[in-house]
Design a protein around this motif. Structure first.
Motif, PDB file in Angstrom:
ATOM      1  N   SER A  23      35.656  51.515  44.021  1.00  0.00           N
ATOM      2  CA  SER A  23      36.275  52.745  44.693  1.00  0.00           C
ATOM      3  C   SER A  23      37.698  52.278  44.370  1.00  0.00           C
ATOM      4  N   PHE A  24      38.158  50.924  44.540  1.00  0.00           N
ATOM      5  CA  PHE A  24      39.422  50.288  44.307  1.00  0.00           C
ATOM      6  C   PHE A  24      39.834  49.950  42.981  1.00  0.00           C
ATOM      7  N   SER A  25      38.718  49.510  42.107  1.00  0.00           N
ATOM      8  CA  SER A  25      39.296  49.112  40.919  1.00  0.00           C
ATOM      9  C   SER A  25      38.365  49.209  39.781  1.00  0.00           C
ATOM     10  N   GLN A  26      38.495  49.283  38.534  1.00  0.00           N
ATOM     11  CA  GLN A  26      37.435  49.495  37.490  1.00  0.00           C
ATOM     12  C   GLN A  26      37.200  47.720  36.903  1.00  0.00           C
ATOM     13  N   THR A  27      37.833  46.909  37.516  1.00  0.00           N
ATOM     14  CA  THR A  27      37.601  45.500  37.191  1.00  0.00           C
ATOM     15  C   THR A  27      37.689  44.634  38.056  1.00  0.00           C
ATOM     16  N   TRP A  56      32.631  44.113  35.801  1.00  0.00           N
ATOM     17  CA  TRP A  56      32.832  42.851  36.838  1.00  0.00           C
ATOM     18  C   TRP A  56      33.048  41.502  36.216  1.00  0.00           C
ATOM     19  N   THR A  57      33.810  40.806  36.669  1.00  0.00           N
ATOM     20  CA  THR A  57      34.042  39.314  36.418  1.00  0.00           C
ATOM     21  C   THR A  57      33.304  38.530  37.493  1.00  0.00           C
ATOM     22  N   SER A  58      32.228  37.697  37.232  1.00  0.00           N
ATOM     23  CA  SER A  58      31.468  36.911  37.969  1.00  0.00           C
ATOM     24  C   SER A  58      32.162  35.307  37.869  1.00  0.00           C
ATOM     25  N   ILE A  59      32.243  35.027  39.165  1.00  0.00           N
ATOM     26  CA  ILE A  59      32.686  33.606  39.362  1.00  0.00           C
ATOM     27  C   ILE A  59      31.865  32.907  40.546  1.00  0.00           C
ATOM     28  N   GLU A  60      31.583  31.660  40.115  1.00  0.00           N
ATOM     29  CA  GLU A  60      31.060  31.019  41.222  1.00  0.00           C
ATOM     30  C   GLU A  60      31.845  29.918  41.814  1.00  0.00           C
ATOM     31  N   GLU A  61      31.916  29.975  43.281  1.00  0.00           N
ATOM     32  CA  GLU A  61      33.012  29.101  43.743  1.00  0.00           C
ATOM     33  C   GLU A  61      31.927  28.837  45.016  1.00  0.00           C
ATOM     34  N   SER A  67      40.996  29.858  45.837  1.00  0.00           N
ATOM     35  CA  SER A  67      41.377  29.052  44.621  1.00  0.00           C
ATOM     36  C   SER A  67      41.002  30.162  43.259  1.00  0.00           C
ATOM     37  N   VAL A  68      40.391  30.959  43.604  1.00  0.00           N
ATOM     38  CA  VAL A  68      39.682  31.833  42.597  1.00  0.00           C
ATOM     39  C   VAL A  68      40.192  33.493  42.729  1.00  0.00           C
ATOM     40  N   ILE A  69      41.120  33.652  43.589  1.00  0.00           N
ATOM     41  CA  ILE A  69      41.529  34.980  43.831  1.00  0.00           C
ATOM     42  C   ILE A  69      43.128  35.031  43.779  1.00  0.00           C
ATOM     43  N   ASN A  70      43.376  36.105  42.901  1.00  0.00           N
ATOM     44  CA  ASN A  70      44.921  36.232  42.567  1.00  0.00           C
ATOM     45  C   ASN A  70      45.388  37.423  43.264  1.00  0.00           C
ATOM     46  N   LYS A  71      46.742  37.601  43.447  1.00  0.00           N
ATOM     47  CA  LYS A  71      47.375  38.764  43.979  1.00  0.00           C
ATOM     48  C   LYS A  71      46.986  40.010  43.400  1.00  0.00           C
ATOM     49  N   ASN A  72      46.687  40.925  44.035  1.00  0.00           N
ATOM     50  CA  ASN A  72      46.272  42.239  43.673  1.00  0.00           C
ATOM     51  C   ASN A  72      44.650  42.308  43.037  1.00  0.00           C
ATOM     52  N   ASP A  73      44.125  41.478  43.160  1.00  0.00           N
ATOM     53  CA  ASP A  73      42.736  41.271  42.919  1.00  0.00           C
ATOM     54  C   ASP A  73      41.861  42.119  43.875  1.00  0.00           C
TER      55      ASP A  73
END
Length: 167
Positions: A23-27, A56-61, A67-73
């Protein structure tokens, strides 16, 4: 903005969190905190991945979430229980040290200007752990859940697929 979603196993937390993120982002990003503990666990993870489409972009952390989250994500973190397990195992079941490390890492999330949706479990509402290690982990989970909920902008409890607004 921090959204905290908690509830029991199979309460609908993941689907609720994913729909909220979309609902907030298509990516959006999906940050999986789990280590692979066995074949059944791998199958469960694969099912979760299959539930998400190409948006979706899947990240394993395992630990350092910021370390894997950017501004506006827009990010779904799934989940606190498995994230805490990583600290708990690595500290040889030291509750206090695990809690300190988890709080330190969580506080980094508060500094990021992003939409962060955090999924957790209310394991203390389930069956009483039979082992001392299990009981200590339940305490760790409860204390960290309280800390996250206190610092979250919104908190939701999922019960039988129904979101109940806590704050």
């Amino acid at each position: 903005m921090i959204y905290y979603i908690t509830g029991g196993e199979r309460s609908g937390k993941s689907s609720y969190a994913q729909n909220l993120a979309l609902s907030f982002s298509q990516t959006p990003k999906y940050v999986a905190t789990s280590r692979i503990w066995g074949e059944d666990h791998r199958k469960r993870i694969d099912r979760h991945i299959a539930d998400r489409d190409e948006r979706w972009t899947s990240i394993e952390e395992e630990k350092e979430l910021a370390s894997v989250i950017n501004k506006n994500d827009v990010v779904v973190i799934d989940c606190v229980t498995l994230w805490l397990t990583n600290f708990y195992v690595d500290t040889k079941n030291d509750v206090e040290k695990s809690l300190d490390l988890a709080k330190y890492e969580f506080e980094k999330l508060l500094e990021i200007n992003a939409t962060i949706i955090i999924i957790s479990n209310e394991i203390g509402m389930g069956v009483h752990a039979q082992t001392e290690i299990g009981r200590k982990f339940t305490e760790l989970q409860g204390w960290m859940n309280q800390y996250i909920a206190k610092n979250a902008d919104r908190a939701t409890l999922m019960v039988s697929g129904i979101p109940l607004k806590l704050k």
